[in-house]
Design an enzyme around this catalytic site. Structure first.
Site, PDB file in Angstrom:
ATOM      1  CD  GLU A   1      29.808  39.272 -31.704  1.00 50.24           C
ATOM      2  OE1 GLU A   1      29.204  38.234 -31.356  1.00 50.24           O
ATOM      3  OE2 GLU A   1      30.920  39.260 -32.255  1.00 50.24           O
TER       4      GLU A   1
ATOM      5  CE1 TYR B   1      26.853  40.621 -20.749  1.00 48.51           C
ATOM      6  CE2 TYR B   1      26.066  42.058 -22.493  1.00 48.51           C
ATOM      7  CZ  TYR B   1      26.079  40.826 -21.879  1.00 48.51           C
ATOM      8  OH  TYR B   1      25.332  39.806 -22.386  1.00 48.51           O
TER       9      TYR B   1
HETATM   10  C1  COA Z   1      20.365  41.344 -19.409  1.00 46.66           C
HETATM   11  C2  COA Z   1      19.819  40.456 -18.298  1.00 46.66           C
HETATM   12  C3  COA Z   1      20.468  39.078 -18.386  1.00 46.66           C
HETATM   13  C4  COA Z   1      20.186  41.101 -16.938  1.00 46.66           C
HETATM   14  O1  COA Z   1      19.871  40.187 -15.912  1.00 46.66           O
HETATM   15  P1  COA Z   1      19.506  40.698 -14.450  1.00 46.66           P
HETATM   16  O2  COA Z   1      19.443  39.511 -13.556  1.00 46.66           O
HETATM   17  O3  COA Z   1      18.312  41.556 -14.513  1.00 46.66           O
HETATM   18  O4  COA Z   1      20.798  41.575 -14.138  1.00 46.66           O
HETATM   19  P2  COA Z   1      21.222  42.175 -12.739  1.00 46.66           P
HETATM   20  O5  COA Z   1      20.058  42.237 -11.803  1.00 46.66           O
HETATM   21  O6  COA Z   1      22.441  41.440 -12.275  1.00 46.66           O
HETATM   22  O7  COA Z   1      21.567  43.657 -13.195  1.00 46.66           O
HETATM   23  C5  COA Z   1      22.780  44.208 -12.898  1.00 46.66           C
HETATM   24  C6  COA Z   1      22.939  45.559 -13.583  1.00 46.66           C
HETATM   25  O8  COA Z   1      22.556  45.519 -14.942  1.00 46.66           O
HETATM   26  C7  COA Z   1      21.970  46.768 -15.317  1.00 46.66           C
HETATM   27  N1  COA Z   1      20.615  46.506 -15.794  1.00 46.66           N
HETATM   28  C8  COA Z   1      19.959  45.324 -15.827  1.00 46.66           C
HETATM   29  N2  COA Z   1      18.744  45.482 -16.420  1.00 46.66           N
HETATM   30  C9  COA Z   1      18.643  46.785 -16.746  1.00 46.66           C
HETATM   31  C10 COA Z   1      17.648  47.577 -17.406  1.00 46.66           C
HETATM   32  N3  COA Z   1      16.487  47.030 -17.837  1.00 46.66           N
HETATM   33  N4  COA Z   1      17.888  48.902 -17.631  1.00 46.66           N
HETATM   34  C11 COA Z   1      19.063  49.466 -17.216  1.00 46.66           C
HETATM   35  N5  COA Z   1      20.034  48.754 -16.573  1.00 46.66           N
HETATM   36  C12 COA Z   1      19.831  47.450 -16.362  1.00 46.66           C
HETATM   37  C13 COA Z   1      22.047  47.642 -14.124  1.00 46.66           C
HETATM   38  O9  COA Z   1      23.288  48.325 -14.226  1.00 46.66           O
HETATM   39  C14 COA Z   1      22.103  46.657 -12.995  1.00 46.66           C
HETATM   40  O10 COA Z   1      22.783  47.191 -11.946  1.00 46.66           O
HETATM   41  P3  COA Z   1      21.994  47.933 -10.743  1.00 46.66           P
HETATM   42  O11 COA Z   1      21.077  46.886 -10.183  1.00 46.66           O
HETATM   43  O12 COA Z   1      23.092  48.333  -9.838  1.00 46.66           O
HETATM   44  O13 COA Z   1      21.261  49.072 -11.378  1.00 46.66           O
HETATM   45  C15 COA Z   1      18.264  40.339 -18.351  1.00 46.66           C
HETATM   46  O14 COA Z   1      17.715  41.636 -18.410  1.00 46.66           O
HETATM   47  C16 COA Z   1      17.760  39.550 -19.542  1.00 46.66           C
HETATM   48  O15 COA Z   1      17.645  38.315 -19.474  1.00 46.66           O
HETATM   49  N6  COA Z   1      17.430  40.245 -20.657  1.00 46.66           N
HETATM   50  C17 COA Z   1      16.912  39.571 -21.850  1.00 46.66           C
HETATM   51  C18 COA Z   1      17.975  38.755 -22.534  1.00 46.66           C
HETATM   52  C19 COA Z   1      19.135  39.617 -22.996  1.00 46.66           C
HETATM   53  O16 COA Z   1      18.939  40.667 -23.588  1.00 46.66           O
HETATM   54  N7  COA Z   1      20.356  39.116 -22.768  1.00 46.66           N
HETATM   55  C20 COA Z   1      21.582  39.788 -23.190  1.00 46.66           C
HETATM   56  C21 COA Z   1      21.970  39.314 -24.549  1.00 46.66           C
HETATM   57  S1  COA Z   1      23.525  39.973 -25.075  1.00 46.66           S
END
Ligand code: COA
Length: 150
Positions: free
Chosen positions: A110, A122
């Site tokens: 979720e 995702y």
């Molecule tokens: C969600 C989270 C884990 C992503 O981690 P990350 O290491 O930045 O992810 P990645 O670098 O592997 O990102 C891969 C893809 O995710 C998407 N993405 C990640 N952050 C994004 C943002 N802020 N806005 C739009 N797309 C985003 C993009 O599609 C990206 O692909 P691209 O680099 O080709 O554009 C991180 O932003 C986080 O910790 N957020 C806070 C906690 C959270 O909300 N967790 C999810 C709970 S369900």
């Protein structure tokens, strides 16, 4: 922003990582899992698997519970300074691979409907939205999007 990303390793986590995982929870979520709840899950829940991304310290983590042949993803988080460098994606891929080797064929989670970054992450890794839980999040009444990887 941290520039040198080459030395980030992804591995299975254990109880020793609970303190750092709790710190990540605090930095990344409005309603974080506590150190106590993480410790209990890591120690007592044989269906739980945790993964960390680390350099000289843990900079990201994720976890899922194996429920029969399904993986229920609880959380994924990367420290703000380390985001948008592929670490979240590597955690997800590693967890899916590990799940597959344990007979987990599909994953579900979720996510807050406003969390566009996570939804994009995702989708990029093969998840599709399939359903909404209205008012799922108690802190602000936000809807949850249900996503599946099959
Ligand atoms: C969600 C989270 C884990 C992503 O981690 P990350 O290491 O930045 O992810 P990645 O670098 O592997 O990102 C891969 C893809 O995710 C998407 N993405 C990640 N952050 C994004 C943002 N802020 N806005 C739009 N797309 C985003 C993009 O599609 C990206 O692909 P691209 O680099 O080709 O554009 C991180 O932003 C986080 O910790 N957020 C806070 C906690 C959270 O909300 N967790 C999810 C709970 S369900």
């Amino acid at each position: 922003m941290v520039n040198n990303m080459k030395d980030i390793a992804i591995r299975l986590a254990d109880i020793q990582d609970a303190r750092e995982i709790a710190e990540i929870e605090k930095s990344c979520f409005r309603v974080p899992w506590t150190y106590e709840s993480l410790t209990r899950d890591l120690k007592e829940n044989s269906s739980a698997r945790y993964f960390v991304a680390e350099t000289d310290r843990v900079v990201g983590y994720m976890s899922f519970w194996k429920v029969v042949d399904e993986g229920q993803i609880n959380n994924i988080a990367v420290l703000p300074d380390y985001r948008n460098r592929g670490i979240g994606g590597r955690l997800l891929d590693f967890a899916i691979e590990t799940g597959n080797s344990m007979g987990v064929n599909s994953f579900t989670l979720e996510v807050r409907s406003s969390n566009i970054g996570a939804v994009k992450l995702y989708e990029k890794h093969g998840f599709e939205a399939d359903g909404i839980r209205r008012g799922y999040y108690q802190d602000n009444g936000e809807d949850a999007l249900i996503m599946w990887y099959k």
